[in-house]
Each structure stands twice: as structure tokens, then as C-alpha cells.
Design an enzyme around this catalytic site. Structure first.
Site, PDB file in Angstrom:
ATOM      1  N   GLU A 164      33.135  61.697  29.855  1.00  0.00           N
ATOM      2  CA  GLU A 164      33.790  62.459  28.783  1.00  0.00           C
ATOM      3  C   GLU A 164      33.751  63.984  28.966  1.00  0.00           C
ATOM      4  O   GLU A 164      33.119  64.699  28.179  1.00  0.00           O
ATOM      5  CB  GLU A 164      33.191  62.091  27.430  1.00  0.00           C
ATOM      6  CG  GLU A 164      33.428  60.632  27.088  1.00  0.00           C
ATOM      7  CD  GLU A 164      33.103  60.291  25.627  1.00  0.00           C
ATOM      8  OE1 GLU A 164      32.561  61.144  24.917  1.00  0.00           O
ATOM      9  OE2 GLU A 164      33.414  59.168  25.212  1.00  0.00           O
ATOM     10  N   GLU A 355      33.616  52.502  27.344  1.00  0.00           N
ATOM     11  CA  GLU A 355      32.934  52.551  26.045  1.00  0.00           C
ATOM     12  C   GLU A 355      33.895  52.137  24.954  1.00  0.00           C
ATOM     13  O   GLU A 355      35.071  52.545  24.964  1.00  0.00           O
ATOM     14  CB  GLU A 355      32.426  53.976  25.707  1.00  0.00           C
ATOM     15  CG  GLU A 355      31.235  54.409  26.517  1.00  0.00           C
ATOM     16  CD  GLU A 355      30.744  55.809  26.125  1.00  0.00           C
ATOM     17  OE1 GLU A 355      30.945  56.243  24.967  1.00  0.00           O
ATOM     18  OE2 GLU A 355      30.156  56.461  26.999  1.00  0.00           O
TER      19      GLU A 355
HETATM   20  C1  FCB Z   1      30.782  58.845  23.194  1.00  0.00           C
HETATM   21  C2  FCB Z   1      29.626  59.162  24.113  1.00  0.00           C
HETATM   22  C3  FCB Z   1      28.441  58.266  23.936  1.00  0.00           C
HETATM   23  C4  FCB Z   1      28.192  57.940  22.483  1.00  0.00           C
HETATM   24  C5  FCB Z   1      29.449  57.447  21.831  1.00  0.00           C
HETATM   25  C6  FCB Z   1      29.274  57.048  20.390  1.00  0.00           C
HETATM   26  O1  FCB Z   1      31.536  59.984  22.971  1.00  0.00           O
HETATM   27  O2  FCB Z   1      30.035  59.087  25.455  1.00  0.00           O
HETATM   28  O3  FCB Z   1      27.338  58.867  24.553  1.00  0.00           O
HETATM   29  O4  FCB Z   1      27.641  59.015  21.844  1.00  0.00           O
HETATM   30  O5  FCB Z   1      30.438  58.418  21.922  1.00  0.00           O
END
Ligand code: FCB
Length: 458
Positions: A164, A355
Site C-alpha cells: 500500500e 487483503e
Molecule cells: C490496510 C493495511 C493493513 C491493515 C488493514 C485494515 O490498509 O495494509 O495493515 O491495517 O488496512
């Protein structure tokens, strides 16, 4: 008969080092920008920090059992740069040894390690040398990557360079709400972003040299605008890859993903972004744009859009009371249908959802259970949408649920619980939630327990 997931599709679960490990001054680890940021009054909710977190560092075996118990094919974790390069030129053997044990423990249980090199915990000494603002960070990242690859490359075959970048730069360097807490102008941040992308590219080439059979990728946030009807598909794709705009400028795909996916920054972007690029930036594009094997996409939510009578983009307002998580993020399963399709189409590479998950109200109930049914429904809806994307041609290699266990949620401290496993932050006891059992059933059946149809969200 429900559509199956491909045989080699990886069902997975994800974490990151600073959010779970604790043990911040053990085995030679040096401070990171996050350790420091947590000491700034008011920076993190309730003054929390990651010094203990889930004490994953001390409970490795128990946590690997929890991972294996899910029946996942893969586990995405990050190595902590501050455990490994603890001072200029010093590679810390004890830090590497920890990940060595983790990788072996995973492989013994048939779980493939997906390793992320940078999930935000920059060594503080590197920040003091200019951090992402200084071009030398790319050399340092390559050196760190060498150390990790040299030690683990014989067993780790899935590599993610950078997690990210939009958050590292947008939250950490523009808004100042994440470490290192800077508020810089657009041109200066553009320089830092370029160094971040260059660091990514340098790491890719180190991994390629040392691990010929590696699958290499990165994990940007994927901001997804999805069409509410088929006619809006074109405007939705265009909006997904729009140029950086206004105060929200860092929270876009294109300024970050086009250089990596297409080898060029997007034309027409704000002149300050161009002006900030460091001298000789053009010569870096070949390194930055080196082909990847997979695109990680971190997707939590999306934005519904429509097309107006003149072909224009129309933002669709949600019905009152539309589902929302404890982060205030709307629930938009369609983002897992359209996101993979749009990214596969634009960059021509397979994707993996690195994620996806939610924070919900998960306390231990009076009878000892944790019935987090919102998470179960979220999982079902998102995997259902992802399966449809695959059926409609998106090449998707895997899905990683965020997160294995409740953990340190950055500036929100321990207030938001994202785990399939509940953590009592006083005793550090782990208790699987209802969603853990349901995701395990889903993984064991390779998705066959997913319903054929899901009712629309109301
Ligand atoms: C993302 C992050 C991760 C976590 C989630 C909820 O932005 O990569 O570390 O905090 O959100």
C-alpha cells in the site's frame, strides 16, 4: 452446481510484522518509524503501541497452528526491516533466524509462505538519513531484500515488495496521521513516491536474480469504482484509473500503478507531481516497470458509479442504512468482482486479493463464543463476487483474508478488531471466532460451502 475455484487458487490469510509481533527490543531489532510515532502524544489512539501487540514473536508455534487449522493454502506475512538491517551495513542474524523458523513451520504444515518485504515499518535510522525523500533508500531496500532473499529464497516462492504505497505516502507523508507523521507538499511527496517505486523495482530485480522460480508482485491499495449497471462499465473503469485529484490526491491508483504496470506516469496529472520527480527519473522507469508475475490488490470497499445521459460519470448515493463496518467503510462486495477484472485488463497480469476483511464488534460473549456473523457474511459475499470474476475471465491466483488475528490497527491502536481469531490484549489469549470455523470450512471445501446465490445487501 456451483462454479469451483481453480485448483491452484490459494485460499489464504494475512498479517504484518509490526501489527502482531511485539518484541520490539528483542534479538537486536532496532526502532522503526512506528515505534517512534507511537510515542508522539495524541498520534495513536489511547497511547497504544506495538511493543507487545499479539506477541507473535514469542508465540510462533501457537500461531502457526492457528494458521494451519484454517486449512489455508498460503499465509501472507511481512518481514520486519528493523529486525534485519539494524544499523548501516549490519545484517542481524537473529532477525533472519526468526523468519527462517516461521517459513519452516509453515512449510511443514503445507502452507505456502507469501512474504511481504515492506509493510510500513521503516528502520528509524533510515528515516533519519532522509527516509523515502532520499534516493539512497532504494539501495538500502535492495540490500535488505538481498539479505531476506539470500536466507529464505530457497523456500519462499511468492514475494510481495511493497504494501500500500498510497497509505505510506498519503497517510504518512501528506496527512501526517501515520508514521513518520509528515505533512509535505505535493512535489516533495512526488519525489518520495518515485523513490518508493524505485525501491520496489530494485527489489524485483534482486529477487529475480536470486530466485529464478519466484512469483514476484506488490500490493497497492486498489481503489475500485464499480458500475451499478452494465452500461456504466466504461465510465467505472475510467474512474477507477482516474488521475489524482484534490485533497484526496494520494488515494488513487494510477499515479502509483501506471509506472509499475505500464512503465510510465499518467499524462495529464497535476504539474506539481511532475515537477517533484527527481532528476533523471525517466531512466528509472525501466527498473520501476519491470514485469511482475502477479498483482496483489488490497481491496476493502468500492464506490458505486453510473453513467449519465451524456456519457458522464455519476456517483451513486447509497440507500440510507447501507451496510457499514466498524471502520465506517461501506460493504461493497461488487468491488471484488470488478476490481480484479479492471486490474487484469489494464495491466495484463494475474491478480491476487492480498487483503480483504473488516473490523466488527467482536467481544467474547457470556457463553465463551464470539459469533461474528457480520464477518461471516462479508466473507461469503466477497468470495462469491470473486468467484464470479474468475468465471467471467479474471485471472485470480488467491484470496487473503485480513486478518488472522486481532492486532495493532495503526493510529487506531487496538480499538478495531479485524481478526478471525480474537486476542485478549491483557492475557494475549487467542480464541477463534465463529468466522474462523466458517472460513476453515470454506478453505477445506475449496469454496464448495459457498452458497450458489446470495441475496442483495440491504
Ligand atoms: C490496510 C493495511 C493493513 C491493515 C488493514 C485494515 O490498509 O495494509 O495493515 O491495517 O488496512
Amino acid at each position: 452446481m456451483s462454479l469451483p475455484f481453480p485448483d491452484d487458487f490459494a485460499f489464504g490469510v494475512a498479517t504484518s510484522a509490526y501489527q502482531i509481533e511485539g518484541a520490539v527490543d528483542v534479538d537486536g531489532r532496532c526502532p522503526s518509524v512506528w515505534d517512534h510515532f507511537c510515542t508522539v502524544p495524541g498520534a495513536v489512539r489511547d497511547g497504544h503501541d506495538g511493543s507487545i501487540a499479539c506477541d507473535h514473536y514469542g508465540r510462533l508455534a501457537e500461531d502457526v497452528d492457528l494458521i494451519a487449522g484454517l486449512g489455508v493454502d498460503a499465509y501472507r506475512f511481512s518481514t520486519a526491516w528493523p529486525r534485519i538491517v539494524t544499523a548501516p551495513g549490519h545484517i542481524e542474524e537473529r532477525g533472519l533466524a526468526f523468519y527462517d523458523r516461521l517459513v519452516d513451520a509453515l512449510l511443514e504444515r503445507g502452507v505456502a509462505p507469501w512474504l511481504t518485504l515492506f509493510h510500513w515499518d521503516l528502520p528509524l535510522w533510515l528515516h533519519h538519513r532522509g527516509g523515502w525523500l532520499d534516493r539512497s533508500i532504494a539501495d538500502h531496500f535492495a540490500e535488505y531484500t538481498e539479505a531476506v532473499v539470500g536466507r529464505l529464497g530457497d523456500r519462499v516462492k511468492h514475494w510481495i515488495t511493497f504494501n500500500e504505497p498510497q497509505c505510506v505516502f498519503g497517510l504518512g507523508h501528506v496527512r501526517g496521521v501515520h508514521a513518520p507523521g509528515l505533512r509535505l507538499d505535493m512535489a516533495t511527496v512526488s519525489r518520495a513516491i518515485h523513490h518508493g517505486l524505485l525501491a520496489h523495482g530494485r527489489a524485483v530485480s534482486v529477487i529475480r536474480d536470486r530466485v529464478p522460480d519466484a512469483k514476484v508482485g506488490w500490493a497497492p491499495v486498489a481503489f475500485v469504482d464499480y458500475p451499478v449497471r452494465p452500461e456504466a462499465r466504461g465510465v467505472a473503469a475510467a474512474a477507477t484509473f482516474r488521475l489524482p485529484q484534490g485533497d484526496e490526491w494520494p488515494f488513487n491508483n494510477t499515479w502509483f500503478t501506471d509506472p509499475v504496470g505500464l512503465g510510465q506516469y499518467p499524462e495529464g496529472a497535476d504539474p506539481n507531481l511532475w515537477r517533484g520527480l527527481p532528476a533523471g527519473w525517466e531512466r528509472d522507469l525501466e527498473t520501476i516497470g519491470a514485469p511482475l508475475d502477479l498483482w496483489g490488490l488490497n481491496i476493502y470497499r468500492g464506490r458505486p458509479v453510473d453513467v449519465g445521459p451524456d456519457g458522464e460519470l455519476v456517483l451513486v448515493s447509497r440507500v440510507p442504512g447501507h451496510g457499514e463496518t466498524l471502520m465506517g467503510w461501506s460493504v461493497d462486495p461488487e468491488c471484488l468482482y470488478w476490481g480484479p477484472r479492471f486490474f487484469c485488463e489494464r495491466y495484463g497480469k494475474p491478480v491476487a486479493i492480498t487483503e480483504n476483511g473488516l473490523a466488527s464488534m467482536d467481544w467474547v460473549h457470556h457463553d465463551g463464543t464470539i459469533p461474528d456473523l457480520g464477518r461471516v457474511d462479508y466473507l461469503v459475499r466477497h468470495l462469491h463476487a470473486l468467484r464470479r470474476a474468475i468465471a467471467d475471465g479474471a485471472e485470480v491466483l488467491g484470496y487473503f483474508q485480513w486478518s488472522l488475528m486481532d492486532n495493532f490497527e495503526w493510529e487506531l491502536g487496538y480499538a478495531k478488531r479485524f481478526g478471525l481469531v480474537h486476542v485478549d490484549f491483557e492475557t494475549l489469549e487467542r480464541t477463534p471466532k465463529e468466522s474462523y470455523a466458517r472460513y476453515a470450512a470454506l478453505c477445506h471445501s475449496r469454496g464448495a460451502t459457498l452458497p450458489e446465490d446470495v441475496a442483495p445487501l440491504r
